[in-house]
Scaffold this motif. Structure first.
Motif, PDB file in Angstrom:
ATOM      1  N   PRO A  37      39.668  36.048  27.874  1.00 44.32           N
ATOM      2  CA  PRO A  37      39.301  35.442  26.588  1.00 44.32           C
ATOM      3  C   PRO A  37      40.553  34.981  25.854  1.00 44.32           C
ATOM      4  CG  PRO A  37      39.342  37.821  26.379  1.00 44.32           C
ATOM      5  CD  PRO A  37      39.638  37.523  27.829  1.00 44.32           C
ATOM      6  N   ALA A  38      40.359  34.243  24.760  1.00 45.52           N
ATOM      7  CA  ALA A  38      41.486  33.851  23.910  1.00 45.52           C
ATOM      8  C   ALA A  38      42.193  35.108  23.402  1.00 45.52           C
ATOM      9  CB  ALA A  38      40.970  33.025  22.748  1.00 45.52           C
ATOM     10  N   PRO A  39      43.508  35.077  23.238  1.00 38.34           N
ATOM     11  CA  PRO A  39      44.403  33.921  23.381  1.00 38.34           C
ATOM     12  C   PRO A  39      44.940  33.698  24.800  1.00 38.34           C
ATOM     13  CG  PRO A  39      45.651  35.786  22.593  1.00 38.34           C
ATOM     14  CD  PRO A  39      44.233  36.260  22.733  1.00 38.34           C
ATOM     15  N   PHE A  40      44.349  34.386  25.780  1.00 34.81           N
ATOM     16  CA  PHE A  40      44.833  34.279  27.153  1.00 34.81           C
ATOM     17  C   PHE A  40      43.958  33.359  28.011  1.00 34.81           C
ATOM     18  CE2 PHE A  40      45.779  38.542  25.494  1.00 34.81           C
ATOM     19  CZ  PHE A  40      47.167  38.457  25.456  1.00 34.81           C
ATOM     20  N   SER A  41      43.108  32.629  27.365  1.00 30.26           N
ATOM     21  CA  SER A  41      42.121  31.822  28.087  1.00 30.26           C
ATOM     22  C   SER A  41      42.787  30.746  28.941  1.00 30.26           C
ATOM     23  CB  SER A  41      41.163  31.175  27.094  1.00 30.26           C
ATOM     24  OG  SER A  41      41.882  30.469  26.106  1.00 30.26           O
ATOM     25  N   SER A  42      42.368  30.617  30.228  1.00 29.31           N
ATOM     26  CA  SER A  42      41.451  31.590  30.794  1.00 29.31           C
ATOM     27  C   SER A  42      42.025  32.203  32.084  1.00 29.31           C
ATOM     28  CB  SER A  42      40.099  30.946  31.080  1.00 29.31           C
ATOM     29  OG  SER A  42      40.195  29.973  32.114  1.00 29.31           O
ATOM     30  N   LEU A  43      42.867  31.435  32.805  1.00 28.79           N
ATOM     31  CA  LEU A  43      43.416  31.925  34.074  1.00 28.79           C
ATOM     32  C   LEU A  43      44.799  32.535  33.844  1.00 28.79           C
ATOM     33  CD1 LEU A  43      42.574  31.981  37.143  1.00 28.79           C
ATOM     34  CD2 LEU A  43      44.089  30.011  37.424  1.00 28.79           C
ATOM     35  N   ASN A  44      44.834  33.591  33.064  1.00 28.44           N
ATOM     36  CA  ASN A  44      46.092  34.279  32.808  1.00 28.44           C
ATOM     37  C   ASN A  44      46.476  35.114  34.024  1.00 28.44           C
ATOM     38  OD1 ASN A  44      48.312  35.664  31.738  1.00 28.44           O
ATOM     39  ND2 ASN A  44      46.988  37.239  30.839  1.00 28.44           N
ATOM     40  N   LEU A  45      47.635  34.824  34.604  1.00 26.68           N
ATOM     41  CA  LEU A  45      48.098  35.534  35.793  1.00 26.68           C
ATOM     42  C   LEU A  45      49.275  36.461  35.500  1.00 26.68           C
ATOM     43  CD1 LEU A  45      47.870  32.543  38.310  1.00 26.68           C
ATOM     44  CD2 LEU A  45      46.150  34.290  37.815  1.00 26.68           C
ATOM     45  N   ALA A  50      49.332  41.273  27.053  1.00 24.83           N
ATOM     46  CA  ALA A  50      48.412  42.209  26.416  1.00 24.83           C
ATOM     47  C   ALA A  50      46.962  41.992  26.852  1.00 24.83           C
ATOM     48  CB  ALA A  50      48.529  42.096  24.899  1.00 24.83           C
ATOM     49  N   ASP A  51      46.769  41.135  27.818  1.00 26.93           N
ATOM     50  CA  ASP A  51      45.445  40.906  28.382  1.00 26.93           C
ATOM     51  C   ASP A  51      44.990  42.156  29.140  1.00 26.93           C
ATOM     52  OD1 ASP A  51      43.117  39.676  29.215  1.00 26.93           O
ATOM     53  OD2 ASP A  51      44.107  38.196  30.506  1.00 26.93           O
ATOM     54  N   GLU A  52      43.685  42.301  29.288  1.00 27.04           N
ATOM     55  CA  GLU A  52      43.151  43.422  30.063  1.00 27.04           C
ATOM     56  C   GLU A  52      43.580  43.302  31.523  1.00 27.04           C
ATOM     57  OE1 GLU A  52      41.467  46.120  29.230  1.00 27.04           O
ATOM     58  OE2 GLU A  52      41.541  45.589  27.098  1.00 27.04           O
ATOM     59  N   PRO A  53      44.132  44.368  32.097  1.00 24.96           N
ATOM     60  CA  PRO A  53      44.567  44.316  33.498  1.00 24.96           C
ATOM     61  C   PRO A  53      43.477  43.869  34.460  1.00 24.96           C
ATOM     62  CG  PRO A  53      45.425  46.286  32.451  1.00 24.96           C
ATOM     63  CD  PRO A  53      44.483  45.658  31.466  1.00 24.96           C
ATOM     64  N   ALA A  54      42.230  44.253  34.188  1.00 23.05           N
ATOM     65  CA  ALA A  54      41.116  43.851  35.061  1.00 23.05           C
ATOM     66  C   ALA A  54      40.931  42.343  35.046  1.00 23.05           C
ATOM     67  CB  ALA A  54      39.827  44.548  34.643  1.00 23.05           C
ATOM     68  N   ASN A  55      41.173  41.713  33.892  1.00 22.21           N
ATOM     69  CA  ASN A  55      41.068  40.262  33.803  1.00 22.21           C
ATOM     70  C   ASN A  55      42.147  39.592  34.646  1.00 22.21           C
ATOM     71  OD1 ASN A  55      38.956  40.493  31.966  1.00 22.21           O
ATOM     72  ND2 ASN A  55      40.274  40.220  30.172  1.00 22.21           N
ATOM     73  N   VAL A  56      43.368  40.088  34.539  1.00 27.45           N
ATOM     74  CA  VAL A  56      44.479  39.513  35.297  1.00 27.45           C
ATOM     75  C   VAL A  56      44.250  39.686  36.791  1.00 27.45           C
ATOM     76  CG1 VAL A  56      46.967  39.598  35.712  1.00 27.45           C
ATOM     77  CG2 VAL A  56      46.078  39.915  33.393  1.00 27.45           C
ATOM     78  N   GLU A  57      43.755  40.854  37.174  1.00 24.17           N
ATOM     79  CA  GLU A  57      43.470  41.106  38.587  1.00 24.17           C
ATOM     80  C   GLU A  57      42.429  40.131  39.120  1.00 24.17           C
ATOM     81  OE1 GLU A  57      41.942  44.735  41.530  1.00 24.17           O
ATOM     82  OE2 GLU A  57      42.250  45.105  39.384  1.00 24.17           O
ATOM     83  N   ASN A  59      41.686  37.188  37.815  1.00 29.02           N
ATOM     84  CA  ASN A  59      42.277  35.846  37.779  1.00 29.02           C
ATOM     85  C   ASN A  59      43.179  35.607  38.982  1.00 29.02           C
ATOM     86  OD1 ASN A  59      41.021  35.299  35.341  1.00 29.02           O
ATOM     87  ND2 ASN A  59      42.804  35.860  34.098  1.00 29.02           N
ATOM     88  N   ARG A  60      43.962  36.615  39.336  1.00 27.57           N
ATOM     89  CA  ARG A  60      44.828  36.481  40.513  1.00 27.57           C
ATOM     90  C   ARG A  60      43.996  36.357  41.782  1.00 27.57           C
ATOM     91  NH1 ARG A  60      50.709  39.084  40.433  1.00 27.57           N
ATOM     92  NH2 ARG A  60      51.412  38.247  38.440  1.00 27.57           N
ATOM     93  N   ARG A  61      42.919  37.109  41.854  1.00 26.36           N
ATOM     94  CA  ARG A  61      42.031  36.995  43.016  1.00 26.36           C
ATOM     95  C   ARG A  61      41.514  35.568  43.138  1.00 26.36           C
ATOM     96  NH1 ARG A  61      37.169  36.385  44.576  1.00 26.36           N
ATOM     97  NH2 ARG A  61      36.408  36.158  42.438  1.00 26.36           N
ATOM     98  N   SER A  70      43.882  34.445  50.175  1.00 23.44           N
ATOM     99  CA  SER A  70      43.273  35.702  49.723  1.00 23.44           C
ATOM    100  C   SER A  70      43.823  36.922  50.447  1.00 23.44           C
ATOM    101  CB  SER A  70      41.751  35.637  49.916  1.00 23.44           C
ATOM    102  OG  SER A  70      41.181  34.666  49.076  1.00 23.44           O
ATOM    103  N   THR A  71      44.202  36.762  51.702  1.00 20.64           N
ATOM    104  CA  THR A  71      44.656  37.908  52.496  1.00 20.64           C
ATOM    105  C   THR A  71      46.178  38.019  52.570  1.00 20.64           C
ATOM    106  OG1 THR A  71      44.592  36.626  54.549  1.00 20.64           O
ATOM    107  CG2 THR A  71      42.562  37.784  53.909  1.00 20.64           C
ATOM    108  N   TYR A  72      46.881  37.164  51.861  1.00 21.71           N
ATOM    109  CA  TYR A  72      48.336  37.149  51.971  1.00 21.71           C
ATOM    110  C   TYR A  72      48.978  38.178  51.038  1.00 21.71           C
ATOM    111  CZ  TYR A  72      48.481  32.882  54.774  1.00 21.71           C
ATOM    112  OH  TYR A  72      48.353  31.966  55.780  1.00 21.71           O
ATOM    113  N   PRO A  73      49.930  38.954  51.534  1.00 23.42           N
ATOM    114  CA  PRO A  73      50.716  39.812  50.651  1.00 23.42           C
ATOM    115  C   PRO A  73      51.599  38.953  49.753  1.00 23.42           C
ATOM    116  CG  PRO A  73      51.629  39.848  52.861  1.00 23.42           C
ATOM    117  CD  PRO A  73      50.344  39.084  52.949  1.00 23.42           C
TER     118      PRO A  73
END
Length: 262
Positions: A37-45, A50-57, A59-61, A70-73
């Protein structure tokens, strides 16, 4: 060489310079297609926001899925606006490095940005890559030149075999700085406003000069035509959003197939 136009609200874009290399994955993200959500909208990586870690995870996925990785380290670092370079041989979150290099197939390296310059380098002969984070300090410290030197020492890289992408960042027209910053740049890369006396720095041009001066052919350098400030709808800008915003990722690596083919 300038980058091509961005597809509307795409989560990432692939530099045109790299599209002819089938053994390579290289891309930079936009701010579209995520769950934050704002202010990190929307693909915050950015992990260190201060974004929720679950959101960043999530987004990275989504980002890594969009670029077919998807399978790359993935190897990255907590960046400190310095000039230290890491030779990455395995996935991990490191600390204190502003550039990562590798020649390990199947391993992606990357940097996070939100106004600073991401630079991706591919040595097409030695099959090695680099991801560089160059803010004004890194640019003044010639981190991209240092990275190429490290690649020479580590992999036997020759500048003429390299292809480099200067990614989306703050543009000259928006990067107003004080005299303590301006004095660290050559006149070719700064402009003084006659009315205000303020200076403006062209980080893209300064890094392109470093690449070409090192020996990378000019035709093998691509510069993004986008700006984190002017195109803030599509990219995060730390300056425009007063420090509370998301981060983009710029990543590069050799595909797994190289293990078999090599």
């Amino acid at each position: 060489m300038a980058s091509s136009l961005l597809n509307s609200e795409a989560p990432c874009r692939v530099p045109a310079l790299f599209t002819g290399f089938e053994d390579l994955i290289a891309a930079e993200s936009t701010r579209h297609g995520g769950v934050s959500p704002a202010p990190f909208s929307s693909l915050n990586l950015g992990i260190n926001t201060a974004d929720e870690p679950a959101n960043v995870e999530e987004n990275r996925r989504r980002f890594f899925a969009a670029i077919g990785a998807s399978t790359y380290p993935f190897a990255s670092s907590y960046q400190v606006h310095g000039t230290e370079i890491l030779y990455a041989t395995e996935a991990g979150r490191y600390e204190g490095y502003d550039a990562l290099i590798t020649n390990k197939p199947g391993l992606l390296v990357g940097v996070t940005v939100a106004d600073c310059v991401p630079i991706l380098i591919y040595d097409a002969r030695q099959k090695a890559v680099a991801a560089v984070h160059a803010g004004w300090r890194g640019t003044a410290g010639k981190i991209v030149s240092r990275t190429l030197t490290r690649m020479q020492d580590q992999f036997g890289t020759r500048a003429t075999d390299c292809f480099a992408y200067i990614g989306t960042c703050i543009d000259e027209c928006s990067f107003e700085v004080g005299p303590e910053v301006a004095e660290q740049f050559e006149s070719a890369f700064k402009r003084e406003d006659a009315n205000t006396g303020k200076s403006f720095i062209d980080l893209k041009k300064a890094n392109a000069h470093l690449l070409v001066n090192f020996g990378v052919p000019e035709k093998q350098v691509e510069t993004s035509s986008f700006s984190t400030v002017i195109d803030n709808r599509d990219y995060f800008s730390y300056r425009v959003e007063n420090g509370t915003t998301g981060r983009m990722l710029a990543v590069i690596g050799l595909k797994y197939e190289q293990i078999v083919e090599g």
